[in-house]
Design an enzyme around this catalytic site. Structure first.
Site, PDB file in Angstrom:
ATOM      1  N   CYS A 230       0.834  -1.206   0.000  1.00 25.12           N
ATOM      2  CA  CYS A 230       0.000   0.000   0.000  1.00 25.12           C
ATOM      3  C   CYS A 230       0.873   1.262   0.000  1.00 25.12           C
ATOM      4  O   CYS A 230       2.017   1.237   0.431  1.00 25.12           O
ATOM      5  CB  CYS A 230      -0.847   0.032   1.262  1.00 25.12           C
ATOM      6  SG  CYS A 230      -1.811  -1.449   1.498  1.00 25.12           S
TER       7      CYS A 230
ATOM      8  N   ARG B 112       4.897   0.045  -6.796  1.00 24.83           N
ATOM      9  CA  ARG B 112       4.828  -0.866  -5.643  1.00 24.83           C
ATOM     10  C   ARG B 112       3.719  -1.889  -5.782  1.00 24.83           C
ATOM     11  O   ARG B 112       3.645  -2.836  -5.016  1.00 24.83           O
ATOM     12  CB  ARG B 112       4.583  -0.063  -4.359  1.00 24.83           C
ATOM     13  CG  ARG B 112       5.712   0.855  -3.978  1.00 24.83           C
ATOM     14  CD  ARG B 112       5.247   1.830  -2.920  1.00 24.83           C
ATOM     15  NE  ARG B 112       4.768   1.139  -1.732  1.00 24.83           N
ATOM     16  CZ  ARG B 112       5.506   0.865  -0.687  1.00 24.83           C
ATOM     17  NH1 ARG B 112       6.762   1.217  -0.664  1.00 24.83           N
ATOM     18  NH2 ARG B 112       4.995   0.236   0.345  1.00 24.83           N
TER      19      ARG B 112
ATOM     20  N   TRP C  11      -2.988  -2.453  -1.484  1.00 23.37           N
ATOM     21  CA  TRP C  11      -2.612  -3.815  -1.914  1.00 23.37           C
ATOM     22  C   TRP C  11      -3.338  -4.716  -0.933  1.00 23.37           C
ATOM     23  O   TRP C  11      -3.032  -4.732   0.259  1.00 23.37           O
ATOM     24  CB  TRP C  11      -1.089  -3.958  -1.832  1.00 23.37           C
ATOM     25  CG  TRP C  11      -0.579  -5.359  -1.841  1.00 23.37           C
ATOM     26  CD1 TRP C  11      -0.360  -6.162  -0.767  1.00 23.37           C
ATOM     27  CD2 TRP C  11      -0.184  -6.118  -2.985  1.00 23.37           C
ATOM     28  NE1 TRP C  11       0.138  -7.364  -1.173  1.00 23.37           N
ATOM     29  CE2 TRP C  11       0.265  -7.372  -2.515  1.00 23.37           C
ATOM     30  CE3 TRP C  11      -0.156  -5.865  -4.354  1.00 23.37           C
ATOM     31  CZ2 TRP C  11       0.727  -8.362  -3.386  1.00 23.37           C
ATOM     32  CZ3 TRP C  11       0.311  -6.859  -5.202  1.00 23.37           C
ATOM     33  CH2 TRP C  11       0.744  -8.088  -4.720  1.00 23.37           C
TER      34      TRP C  11
ATOM     35  N   ASN D  69      -1.309   1.742   6.155  1.00 23.37           N
ATOM     36  CA  ASN D  69      -0.455   0.672   5.615  1.00 23.37           C
ATOM     37  C   ASN D  69      -0.091  -0.230   6.781  1.00 23.37           C
ATOM     38  O   ASN D  69       0.156   0.273   7.880  1.00 23.37           O
ATOM     39  CB  ASN D  69       0.847   1.227   5.050  1.00 23.37           C
ATOM     40  CG  ASN D  69       0.645   1.947   3.743  1.00 23.37           C
ATOM     41  OD1 ASN D  69      -0.467   2.021   3.237  1.00 23.37           O
ATOM     42  ND2 ASN D  69       1.723   2.484   3.210  1.00 23.37           N
ATOM     43  N   GLY D  70       0.005  -1.531   6.534  1.00 22.59           N
ATOM     44  CA  GLY D  70       0.401  -2.451   7.597  1.00 22.59           C
ATOM     45  C   GLY D  70      -0.720  -3.418   7.913  1.00 22.59           C
ATOM     46  O   GLY D  70      -1.707  -3.510   7.175  1.00 22.59           O
TER      47      GLY D  70
ATOM     48  N   GLU E  88      16.555 -24.229  -4.738  1.00 18.66           N
ATOM     49  CA  GLU E  88      16.154 -22.833  -4.893  1.00 18.66           C
ATOM     50  C   GLU E  88      17.388 -21.953  -5.115  1.00 18.66           C
ATOM     51  O   GLU E  88      17.375 -21.044  -5.949  1.00 18.66           O
ATOM     52  CB  GLU E  88      15.360 -22.388  -3.656  1.00 18.66           C
ATOM     53  CG  GLU E  88      15.020 -20.924  -3.605  1.00 18.66           C
ATOM     54  CD  GLU E  88      14.263 -20.399  -4.824  1.00 18.66           C
ATOM     55  OE1 GLU E  88      13.791 -21.197  -5.657  1.00 18.66           O
ATOM     56  OE2 GLU E  88      14.184 -19.165  -4.966  1.00 18.66           O
TER      57      GLU E  88
ATOM     58  N   LYS F  51      18.029 -19.545  -8.406  1.00 19.08           N
ATOM     59  CA  LYS F  51      18.235 -18.091  -8.270  1.00 19.08           C
ATOM     60  C   LYS F  51      19.481 -17.685  -9.029  1.00 19.08           C
ATOM     61  O   LYS F  51      19.485 -16.703  -9.760  1.00 19.08           O
ATOM     62  CB  LYS F  51      18.385 -17.759  -6.777  1.00 19.08           C
ATOM     63  CG  LYS F  51      17.939 -16.420  -6.322  1.00 19.08           C
ATOM     64  CD  LYS F  51      16.518 -16.069  -6.635  1.00 19.08           C
ATOM     65  CE  LYS F  51      15.552 -17.194  -6.506  1.00 19.08           C
ATOM     66  NZ  LYS F  51      14.289 -17.086  -7.157  1.00 19.08           N
TER      67      LYS F  51
ATOM     68  N   GLU G  63      18.996 -18.110 -13.004  1.00 19.30           N
ATOM     69  CA  GLU G  63      18.007 -17.273 -13.702  1.00 19.30           C
ATOM     70  C   GLU G  63      18.464 -15.834 -13.869  1.00 19.30           C
ATOM     71  O   GLU G  63      18.043 -15.159 -14.807  1.00 19.30           O
ATOM     72  CB  GLU G  63      16.623 -17.348 -13.050  1.00 19.30           C
ATOM     73  CG  GLU G  63      16.465 -16.601 -11.762  1.00 19.30           C
ATOM     74  CD  GLU G  63      15.025 -16.617 -11.242  1.00 19.30           C
ATOM     75  OE1 GLU G  63      14.091 -16.389 -12.021  1.00 19.30           O
ATOM     76  OE2 GLU G  63      14.851 -16.849 -10.035  1.00 19.30           O
TER      77      GLU G  63
ATOM     78  N   HIS H 223      27.225 -40.560  -8.274  1.00 17.11           N
ATOM     79  CA  HIS H 223      26.566 -41.484  -9.201  1.00 17.11           C
ATOM     80  C   HIS H 223      26.563 -40.925 -10.618  1.00 17.11           C
ATOM     81  O   HIS H 223      25.718 -41.306 -11.438  1.00 17.11           O
ATOM     82  CB  HIS H 223      25.144 -41.791  -8.714  1.00 17.11           C
ATOM     83  CG  HIS H 223      25.150 -42.496  -7.386  1.00 17.11           C
ATOM     84  ND1 HIS H 223      25.513 -43.812  -7.238  1.00 17.11           N
ATOM     85  CD2 HIS H 223      24.916 -42.034  -6.137  1.00 17.11           C
ATOM     86  CE1 HIS H 223      25.468 -44.139  -5.956  1.00 17.11           C
ATOM     87  NE2 HIS H 223      25.116 -43.065  -5.259  1.00 17.11           N
TER      88      HIS H 223
ATOM     89  N   LYS I  60       7.691 -11.925 -14.906  1.00 18.95           N
ATOM     90  CA  LYS I  60       7.390 -12.071 -13.482  1.00 18.95           C
ATOM     91  C   LYS I  60       6.255 -13.064 -13.279  1.00 18.95           C
ATOM     92  O   LYS I  60       6.272 -13.874 -12.372  1.00 18.95           O
ATOM     93  CB  LYS I  60       7.027 -10.700 -12.889  1.00 18.95           C
ATOM     94  CG  LYS I  60       6.746 -10.735 -11.395  1.00 18.95           C
ATOM     95  CD  LYS I  60       7.977 -11.149 -10.603  1.00 18.95           C
ATOM     96  CE  LYS I  60       7.730 -11.305  -9.130  1.00 18.95           C
ATOM     97  NZ  LYS I  60       8.802 -12.075  -8.468  1.00 18.95           N
TER      98      LYS I  60
HETATM   99  O1  M6R Z   1       3.836 -16.519  -9.189  1.00 14.55           O
HETATM  100  P1  M6R Z   1       4.271 -17.924  -8.956  1.00 14.55           P
HETATM  101  O2  M6R Z   1       4.805 -18.158  -7.591  1.00 14.55           O
HETATM  102  O3  M6R Z   1       3.219 -18.930  -9.320  1.00 14.55           O
HETATM  103  O4  M6R Z   1       5.484 -18.129  -9.976  1.00 14.55           O
HETATM  104  C1  M6R Z   1       6.107 -19.371 -10.104  1.00 14.55           C
HETATM  105  C2  M6R Z   1       7.407 -19.235 -10.849  1.00 14.55           C
HETATM  106  O5  M6R Z   1       7.195 -18.751 -12.146  1.00 14.55           O
HETATM  107  C3  M6R Z   1       8.401 -18.300 -10.130  1.00 14.55           C
HETATM  108  O6  M6R Z   1       8.627 -18.722  -8.820  1.00 14.55           O
HETATM  109  C4  M6R Z   1       9.736 -18.270 -10.880  1.00 14.55           C
HETATM  110  O7  M6R Z   1      10.352 -19.506 -10.794  1.00 14.55           O
HETATM  111  C5  M6R Z   1      10.624 -17.148 -10.319  1.00 14.55           C
HETATM  112  N1  M6R Z   1      11.128 -16.326 -11.376  1.00 14.55           N
HETATM  113  C6  M6R Z   1      11.817 -17.646  -9.628  1.00 14.55           C
HETATM  114  O8  M6R Z   1      12.611 -16.616  -9.136  1.00 14.55           O
END
Ligand code: M6R
Length: 615
Positions: A2, A27, A78, A104-105, A488, A492, A495, A511, A610
């Site tokens: 927000c 935001r 938001w 906000n909050g 994960e 990160k 990507e 293996h 995104k």
């Molecule tokens: O919005 P979602 O959590 O469903 O998105 C899933 C993936 O597309 C998302 O986590 C993607 O792997 C990210 N870019 C990773 O950083």
């Protein structure tokens, strides 16, 4: 998240509020609204959707062109409590319509306060926690604050638990408004013959560069001539304003160079807002989900379905739920789940995880699970998103909008929600007793401060990345929860830095994959599980013997592995079960600095979006 803007001065207020709100659009928000005083009355205008909708509404009614309205507060919402709608938008009005508030909050005790107010005849027009504040203000204003709005704010604040940045307008005081903050940012802007509040500096940067940053529990009274600031005890505070020299693009990122860095620094706040409102009297209470013992005992399995980072959070969830609840859990990536004829029965609980709530593969998988008769529990960040709307139950994470494509704070909050769920189910099943639950909840409450400590290791990771950013291939290895976390960490890195990377279970490398280890290959090893450290030391020796360079991310309990590492990042002491929430952060920082060193766009990596709304 927000946004708040407020103005008092001699100029026409509505264009200033709309301009300020527009500067906070980055935001993320789902509705916008303004409150202002005209002819001794508070008028509220608000609209679901874009600020443009609100602007059109104000223009059509002729209000936007009015030159005689000089005081007002504005808000972009938001959604957290209640779906995006006109009713739930801010500002919210008190029962008499004479007090308006933007907030906000999250107010953690709002249900309790709502009951208190309802018993005294107050009626609620929205589902928000904020409306409680509007009514409480009026209650105190009339009952015990002598119709002094500043005093009514002070009394109201002492009733609130949670986080807030507030702007309060009262029809009886057309020359002033009140601001307050606790754990949610709010700044005061000093103009020439006018003054401002804003939740973020960019909202008012085109009007003033003289800014006072409010601190927790402070209250301010703004008139066009002056700003008076008070501490929690009502004592005046003198604070020199800062002169902001950043441009507005830098200001949107809160002074950070990239949204990803800003969002990593929001992890303590995001985890706190996900966890604390759910803990009451040593119990976990979700707004929208509860299964009794019989229903849990009746489950044949839990399926977790998600994509990317959310799927990796699900893998941690599997380890934790199975360990605590002894219910079998399977994790599927959504794109595979739909087409492999999965075994789902009416006794299956399907947990869908998604930050955006709009990922097409995840949405389609959810519909398939539902069609097959499963109950659906969604863990989602965006209120009112498609997944949130279609699921049977929703647990919202409170990460706030995530703008960088690489998901960071969303992952920590997804883990936090999964842990709460696992603890609640284990307790209901009688697998952990009251004392164990209490202990876990204390540890959950402590996570934000452990994240703060972890973020302080930024410089070590920056230095390490500066020496290794030319790597061609990087492996992450771990055992147990550290393996889940490694997946994960590896995603990160690849990507955003475009460096090839893979995650392996420590014992699996030999293996086949160990053939890829050569002189200088970087291997990152999170070690947070003391019972597995000896095994990891052996695995590390295997890769070191082939020339690997080792970055260890170690908790104090695992420090005996330091002797096989070339560089160590020390994590704070943490219960091994909860470690992924905190141990992921150094791996995110590592990915960030590797990318910055390579000169790539951290926030918008190539080929990625995104929200992936195509199959
Ligand atoms: O919005 P979602 O959590 O469903 O998105 C899933 C993936 O597309 C998302 O986590 C993607 O792997 C990210 N870019 C990773 O950083």
């Amino acid at each position: 998240m927000c946004g708040i803007v407020g103005y008092v001065g001699s100029e026409s207020v509505l264009p200033i509020l709309l301009d300020g709100l527009s500067r906070l659009e980055y935001r993320g928000y789902d509705s916008a609204g303004v409150a202002f005083i005209e002819n001794g009355q508070v008028d509220v205008q608000k609209k679901k959707g874009r600020i443009l909708n609100l602007r059109e509404k104000l223009a059509d009614s002729g209000l936007l062109a009015r030159q005689d309205i000089h005081i007002g507060i504005g808000h972009t919402r938001w959604a957290t409590h209640g779906a995006p709608s006109d009713e739930n938008s801010h500002p919210h009005l008190s029962a008499s319509g004479r007090i308006a508030v933007v907030h906000n909050g999250i107010i953690e005790n709002y249900l309790e306060l709502k009951r208190f107010l309802q018993e005294r005849g107050f009626e609620f027009a929205s589902e928000t926690d904020t409306e409680v504040i509007a009514h409480l203000l009026e209650y105190h204003y009339e009952e015990d604050a002598g119709q002094d709005i500043l005093e009514a704010v002070r009394r109201t604040l002492s009733d609130l638990e949670g986080s807030y940045a507030l702007g309060v307008l009262c029809a009886d005081d057309p020359e002033q408004f009140i601001a307050a903050r606790q754990d949610s940012p709010l700044v005061l802007g000093l103009g020439e013959g006018c003054n401002f509040i804003a939740s973020d500096i960019p909202a008012i940067l085109s009007h003033t560069r003289k800014i006072i940053i409010m601190e927790d529990r402070e209250v301010a009274r703004l008139t066009k001539e002056a700003i008076e600031l008070f501490d929690a005890f009502g004592q005046p505070v003198k604070r020199e304003p800062l002169l902001v020299t950043w441009d507005s693009e830098a200001a949107e990122k809160g002074g950070y160079e990239h949204f990803m860095m800003k969002e990593m620094h929001e992890e303590p706040r995001a985890v706190r807002d996900t966890v604390l409102p759910r803990i009451r009297d040593n119990r976990i209470r979700f707004e929208n989900f509860q299964m009794d013992r019989q229903a849990l005992e009746n489950l044949d399995r839990i399926r977790i379905v998600a994509c990317g980072t959310a799927a990796h959070a699900g893998i941690v969830g599997k380890y934790v739920i199975e360990a605590l609840c002894r219910i079998p859990v399977e994790v599927d990536v959504a794109s595979e789940f739909r087409y492999r004829n999965p075994i789902i029965t009416e006794r299956t609980l399907t947990i869908i995880i998604s930050q955006s709530g709009e990922t097409l593969d995840t949405l389609a998988a959810m519909r398939e699970a539902k069609r097959l008769g499963s109950q659906i529990l969604a863990i989602v960040n965006v209120v009112g998103s498609s997944i949130a709307r279609e699921a049977d139950h929703v647990i919202y994470t409170a990460a706030g909008p995530e703008i960088a494509v690489a998901s960071t704070k969303a992952y920590n909050t997804q883990l936090a929600a999964l842990y709460l769920l696992a603890f609640q189910m284990a307790h209901t099943l009688g697998r952990i007793d009251d004392a164990e639950l209490k202990d876990y909840l204390e540890k959950m409450t402590n996570l934000p401060s452990l994240l703060e400590t972890t973020l302080a290791h930024q410089d070590d990771l920056q230095r390490f990345a500066a020496a290794h950013f030319n790597a061609h291939s990087i492996f992450f290895i771990g055992r147990g929860l550290d393996y889940a976390l490694s997946m994960e960490a590896s995603l990160k890195l690849k990507e955003i830095s475009y460096i090839h990377s893979e995650a392996y279970a420590g014992g699996e490398l030999k293996h086949g994959t160990i053939a890829l280890i050569e002189e200088g290959t970087l291997v990152v090893c999170p070690m947070t599980q003391p019972q597995l450290v000896e095994k990891m030391i052996s695995n590390i020796r295997e890769v070191k013997a082939r020339g690997a360079v080792i970055l260890g991310i170690l908790t104090p309990d695992c420090m005996r592995a330091a002797e096989v590492c070339d560089q160590v990042i020390e994590l704070p002491q943490i219960d091994p079960l909860l470690a992924p929430v905190v141990a992921v952060t150094p791996t995110q920082l590592f990915a960030y600095y590797m990318t910055v060193n390579k000169g790539f766009d951290v926030d918008k990596p190539r080929n990625l979006a995104k929200s992936v709304t195509v199959e």
